[in-house]
Design an enzyme around this catalytic site. Structure first.
Site, PDB file in Angstrom:
ATOM      1  N   TYR A 132       1.689  94.107 -46.869  1.00  0.00           N
ATOM      2  CA  TYR A 132       3.020  93.639 -46.481  1.00  0.00           C
ATOM      3  C   TYR A 132       4.041  93.901 -47.583  1.00  0.00           C
ATOM      4  CZ  TYR A 132       1.125  92.313 -42.137  1.00  0.00           C
ATOM      5  OH  TYR A 132       0.548  92.401 -40.896  1.00  0.00           O
ATOM      6  N   LYS A 186     -13.077  96.331 -43.869  1.00  0.00           N
ATOM      7  CA  LYS A 186     -13.288  97.769 -43.649  1.00  0.00           C
ATOM      8  C   LYS A 186     -13.806  98.342 -44.971  1.00  0.00           C
ATOM      9  CE  LYS A 186     -12.816 101.428 -40.969  1.00  0.00           C
ATOM     10  NZ  LYS A 186     -13.701 101.635 -39.796  1.00  0.00           N
ATOM     11  N   ASP A 219     -12.702  97.293 -36.945  1.00  0.00           N
ATOM     12  CA  ASP A 219     -12.611  98.047 -35.687  1.00  0.00           C
ATOM     13  C   ASP A 219     -13.631  97.517 -34.665  1.00  0.00           C
ATOM     14  OD1 ASP A 219     -14.397  98.969 -37.563  1.00  0.00           O
ATOM     15  OD2 ASP A 219     -14.140 101.089 -37.126  1.00  0.00           O
ATOM     16  N   ASP A 243      -3.389  89.599 -38.870  1.00  0.00           N
ATOM     17  CA  ASP A 243      -2.189  89.624 -38.049  1.00  0.00           C
ATOM     18  C   ASP A 243      -2.516  90.254 -36.693  1.00  0.00           C
ATOM     19  OD1 ASP A 243       0.444  89.315 -37.428  1.00  0.00           O
ATOM     20  OD2 ASP A 243       1.203  90.871 -38.773  1.00  0.00           O
ATOM     21  N   ASP A 247      -3.185  88.257 -32.750  1.00  0.00           N
ATOM     22  CA  ASP A 247      -2.417  88.528 -31.522  1.00  0.00           C
ATOM     23  C   ASP A 247      -3.364  88.850 -30.373  1.00  0.00           C
ATOM     24  OD1 ASP A 247       0.010  88.106 -32.732  1.00  0.00           O
ATOM     25  OD2 ASP A 247       0.940  89.916 -31.905  1.00  0.00           O
TER      26      ASP A 247
END
Ligand code: ATP
Length: 366
Positions: A132, A186, A219, A243, A247
């Protein structure tokens, strides 16, 4: 007295913050919380009035407040920082060191989940660094262009931030029946940065022997969440993965309008819905206020952990219960859930439901 700072923000923000205030007032009446609620402008309203989307006096009020309720902000529509456009959400998260973004998502019997599978999870998302660009540097943004055909983004991962989000996630898992933490990463390609994150989640796992701990690639996690979300309990991850996954989880639970969240640090906390400012429905009194009302309940619960007084935690539980009753009734929920209620009407219904419980006198708050 408990001082709450309410920041309406942009788009549907003023409507859902007003709705949340109605519910907080009802909770105050029943549980004698001694709430003092002040409001201040941030976002586009503050830009017109004060030349900046985040005035300095709001920062000072936020520092003094016991808790903050922030409406969504349309920061993508703001002018550059040199013209007063700064992201109030990112600034509050870094300046108040709100390192844990707690994002619960669960299905409800009365609202059939879109993918048809029941679940109850909480995502612990690191909130102060990662990719970010507005919060990962001491000066300047973490994204830059060496020339007009090349853009670079810096992803900052620190041991301290990983250690404290891991600790927050494991501590929360101890209070849940499933007692399970899944670290999402990851590290097969981001060996150093996500590797550092996993070092700290494993260190926390070695301290919390009662928690079942596992690790899943980000993933693969998107597929698992769609196919078999019921196997997960607490998920801990870095900023951007959290984030995106939250969602997805919110949508799988029925609507983005249900998705509550808390930004918590060691000395401050801020309630904030997961969704954005929804400009497409702003000003129509149709937005679902449940996410922000639920976030305010999370804030009261957090305030309850900092006092001997049981009232804030009881109020949080009562708000959640009243919200559930209204969400189960099409006449008392909003259009995104196939309901008939306007934003303000749903808030009034939740307040009425909340008022049905016995009043609880709290001598310390009068
Ligand atoms: P931002 O850039 O601020 O995130 P966005 O429009 O990309 O804005 P959201 O504001 O989260 O993202 O909206 C995504 C969709 O979900 C929109 O169609 C919006 O109307 C809907 N939505 C978001 N929040 C709510 C809510 N509380 N009630 C009903 N619908 C909502």
């Amino acid at each position: 007295m408990t001082r709450l700072l309410l920041l309406p923000g942009d788009g549907i923000g003023p409507e859902i913050v007003a709705a949340t205030r109605i519910v907080l007032e009802a909770a105050d009446l029943r549980f004698s919380l001694g709430l003092q609620m002040d409001e201040a402008e941030v976002g586009l309203a503050a830009l017109s009035a004060a030349g900046t989307t985040f005035p300095e006096d709001v920062q000072q009020s936020a520092e003094r407040a016991d808790g903050i309720v922030l409406g969504p902000v349309s920061h993508n529509d703001y002018p550059p920082a040199s013209e007063g456009g700064v992201n109030p959400s990112g600034l509050l998260r870094t300046r108040l060191d709100l390192y844990a973004n707690v994002r619960p998502a669960r299905t409800r019997p009365a609202l059939p989940p879109p993918a048809g599978r029941a679940f109850d999870i909480v995502i612990f998302r690191e909130n102060t660094e990662g990719f970010y660009a507005d919060r990962n540097m001491a000066a300047g943004p973490g994204e830059f262009m060496p020339d007009s055909d090349m853009a670079l983004a810096v992803r900052k991962i620190t041991r301290r931030a990983c250690a404290r989000i891991a600790e927050a996630a494991f501590a929360a898992a101890m209070a849940r029946p499933a007692k399970r933490v899944t670290a999402v990463h990851k590290a097969n390609v981001l060996r150093l940065s996500d590797g550092l994150f996993l070092e700290e989640t494993r260190r926390a796992a070695s301290r919390y022997r009662d928690i079942h701990y596992d690790e899943v690639l980000v993933d693969a996690m998107t597929a698992h969440l769609v196919r078999a979300p019921g196997q997960f309990d607490v998920i801990v991850t870095t900023n951007m993965y959290g984030d995106i996954l939250s969602d997805l989880a919110a949508e799988l639970s029925g609507s983005l309008g249900l998705a509550a969240s808390l930004n918590a640090g060691d000395s401050h906390a801020m309630a904030q819905a997961q969704h954005g400012s929804a400009p497409d429905i702003a000003g129509q009194n149709s937005a679902n206020p449940a996410a922000l009302i639920g976030s305010a309940a999370l804030l009261l619960d957090w305030l309850g952990t900092r006092t001997e007084d049981p009232a804030p935690a009881e109020a949080a539980k009562a708000i959640t219960g009243a919200l559930e009753v209204c969400l189960a009734d099409p006449a008392r929920r909003t259009a995104d859930l196939g309901g008939a209620a306007a934003t303000s009407e749903m808030a009034e219904h939740v307040a009425v439901e909340l008022g049905k419980g016995p009043a609880q006198r709290n001598e310390s708050n009068g």
